[in-house]
Design a protein around this motif. Structure first.
Motif, PDB file in Angstrom:
ATOM      1  N   ARG A  42       1.586  -3.555  -5.639  1.00 38.25           N
ATOM      2  CA  ARG A  42       2.448  -4.148  -6.662  1.00 38.25           C
ATOM      3  C   ARG A  42       3.897  -3.736  -6.435  1.00 38.25           C
ATOM      4  O   ARG A  42       4.809  -4.570  -6.500  1.00 38.25           O
ATOM      5  CB  ARG A  42       1.987  -3.706  -8.047  1.00 38.25           C
ATOM      6  CG  ARG A  42       2.819  -4.257  -9.168  1.00 38.25           C
ATOM      7  CD  ARG A  42       2.369  -3.723 -10.498  1.00 38.25           C
ATOM      8  NE  ARG A  42       0.981  -4.091 -10.749  1.00 38.25           N
ATOM      9  CZ  ARG A  42       0.147  -3.377 -11.502  1.00 38.25           C
ATOM     10  NH1 ARG A  42       0.544  -2.271 -12.059  1.00 38.25           N
ATOM     11  NH2 ARG A  42      -1.080  -3.779 -11.680  1.00 38.25           N
ATOM     12  N   LEU A  69       5.299  -5.387  -3.221  1.00 39.18           N
ATOM     13  CA  LEU A  69       5.651  -6.793  -3.463  1.00 39.18           C
ATOM     14  C   LEU A  69       6.887  -6.925  -4.345  1.00 39.18           C
ATOM     15  O   LEU A  69       7.655  -7.868  -4.194  1.00 39.18           O
ATOM     16  CB  LEU A  69       4.480  -7.532  -4.102  1.00 39.18           C
ATOM     17  CG  LEU A  69       3.477  -8.091  -3.108  1.00 39.18           C
ATOM     18  CD1 LEU A  69       2.257  -8.621  -3.828  1.00 39.18           C
ATOM     19  CD2 LEU A  69       4.092  -9.171  -2.270  1.00 39.18           C
ATOM     20  N   PRO A  71       6.279 -12.609  -4.678  1.00 39.61           N
ATOM     21  CA  PRO A  71       5.408 -11.964  -5.676  1.00 39.61           C
ATOM     22  C   PRO A  71       4.845 -12.955  -6.693  1.00 39.61           C
ATOM     23  O   PRO A  71       3.722 -12.793  -7.171  1.00 39.61           O
ATOM     24  CB  PRO A  71       6.321 -10.949  -6.363  1.00 39.61           C
ATOM     25  CG  PRO A  71       7.455 -10.735  -5.442  1.00 39.61           C
ATOM     26  CD  PRO A  71       7.609 -11.992  -4.664  1.00 39.61           C
ATOM     27  N   ARG A 118       1.829 -14.755  -5.312  1.00 40.56           N
ATOM     28  CA  ARG A 118       0.637 -13.899  -5.424  1.00 40.56           C
ATOM     29  C   ARG A 118       0.075 -13.936  -6.841  1.00 40.56           C
ATOM     30  O   ARG A 118      -1.137 -14.042  -7.043  1.00 40.56           O
ATOM     31  CB  ARG A 118       0.977 -12.471  -5.029  1.00 40.56           C
ATOM     32  CG  ARG A 118      -0.191 -11.524  -5.210  1.00 40.56           C
ATOM     33  CD  ARG A 118       0.201 -10.112  -4.786  1.00 40.56           C
ATOM     34  NE  ARG A 118      -0.875  -9.195  -4.990  1.00 40.56           N
ATOM     35  CZ  ARG A 118      -0.941  -8.343  -6.008  1.00 40.56           C
ATOM     36  NH1 ARG A 118       0.011  -8.312  -6.907  1.00 40.56           N
ATOM     37  NH2 ARG A 118      -1.954  -7.521  -6.132  1.00 40.56           N
ATOM     38  N   LEU A 160      -1.660 -17.278  -7.456  1.00 46.39           N
ATOM     39  CA  LEU A 160      -2.949 -17.362  -6.774  1.00 46.39           C
ATOM     40  C   LEU A 160      -4.002 -16.487  -7.437  1.00 46.39           C
ATOM     41  O   LEU A 160      -5.177 -16.846  -7.476  1.00 46.39           O
ATOM     42  CB  LEU A 160      -2.794 -16.972  -5.300  1.00 46.39           C
ATOM     43  CG  LEU A 160      -2.007 -17.963  -4.438  1.00 46.39           C
ATOM     44  CD1 LEU A 160      -1.766 -17.376  -3.056  1.00 46.39           C
ATOM     45  CD2 LEU A 160      -2.726 -19.278  -4.362  1.00 46.39           C
ATOM     46  N   GLN A 161      -3.595 -15.339  -7.963  1.00 42.03           N
ATOM     47  CA  GLN A 161      -4.555 -14.453  -8.621  1.00 42.03           C
ATOM     48  C   GLN A 161      -4.900 -14.912 -10.022  1.00 42.03           C
ATOM     49  O   GLN A 161      -6.055 -14.896 -10.413  1.00 42.03           O
ATOM     50  CB  GLN A 161      -4.017 -13.024  -8.677  1.00 42.03           C
ATOM     51  CG  GLN A 161      -4.114 -12.290  -7.383  1.00 42.03           C
ATOM     52  CD  GLN A 161      -3.744 -10.842  -7.545  1.00 42.03           C
ATOM     53  OE1 GLN A 161      -3.055 -10.449  -8.487  1.00 42.03           O
ATOM     54  NE2 GLN A 161      -4.202 -10.026  -6.624  1.00 42.03           N
ATOM     55  N   ASP A 217       2.899  -8.969 -12.823  1.00 42.06           N
ATOM     56  CA  ASP A 217       1.664  -8.605 -12.145  1.00 42.06           C
ATOM     57  C   ASP A 217       0.761  -7.780 -13.060  1.00 42.06           C
ATOM     58  O   ASP A 217      -0.458  -7.945 -13.031  1.00 42.06           O
ATOM     59  CB  ASP A 217       1.966  -7.832 -10.864  1.00 42.06           C
ATOM     60  CG  ASP A 217       0.736  -7.701  -9.991  1.00 42.06           C
ATOM     61  OD1 ASP A 217       0.156  -8.752  -9.645  1.00 42.06           O
ATOM     62  OD2 ASP A 217       0.342  -6.568  -9.682  1.00 42.06           O
TER      63      ASP A 217
END
Length: 122
Positions: free
Chosen positions: A15, A18, A33, A36, A39-40, A100
């Motif tokens: 984390r 990124l 970031p 990501r 996508l998550q 995140d």
């Protein structure tokens, strides 16, 4: 009580790495970031945030390319470009960390079955 999914060095170190991408790339890869996270999380909100950051990054590249190297044409254009660059880098870094964490919490809620439900047999 299970350990939260969003703590520990195996989650925190990637984390933070990124979150450093926008600063290390001078803002040109500030959208990485957020890709990501999209996508998550697989939420429409995450994809919208990614689109916003791609747009901001393209605007940032245009502002930096058109700004004067020295403030001879007027100090406003130079300082506007500098302020935009600092806001872009700082905003991307902070939002990458906080976003995140939010995505990890969402994934934890999404992947945890409701209380009282038995796991599927199988």
């Amino acid at each position: 009580m299970p350990k939260p999914l969003y703590t520990g060095p195996r989650v925190v170190v990637p984390r933070l790495l990124l979150a450093c991408v926008p600063v290390l790339s001078l803002g040109l890869l500030a959208w990485v970031p957020f890709l990501r996270m999209a996508l998550q999380g697989r939420r429409n909100r995450d994809w919208a945030v990614l689109c916003v950051w791609v747009t901001i990054t393209l605007t940032y590249a245009a502002v930096v390319a058109e700004s004067p190297d020295v403030p001879e044409d007027g100090p406003f254009a130079f300082w506007f470009a500098m302020l935009f660059m600092l806001a872009h880098l700082g905003g991307a870094t902070v939002h990458a960390i906080l976003g995140d964490i939010a995505v990890q919490k969402y994934r934890r809620r999404r992947d945890t079955p409701p209380a009282g439900w038995a796991p599927p047999l199988g």
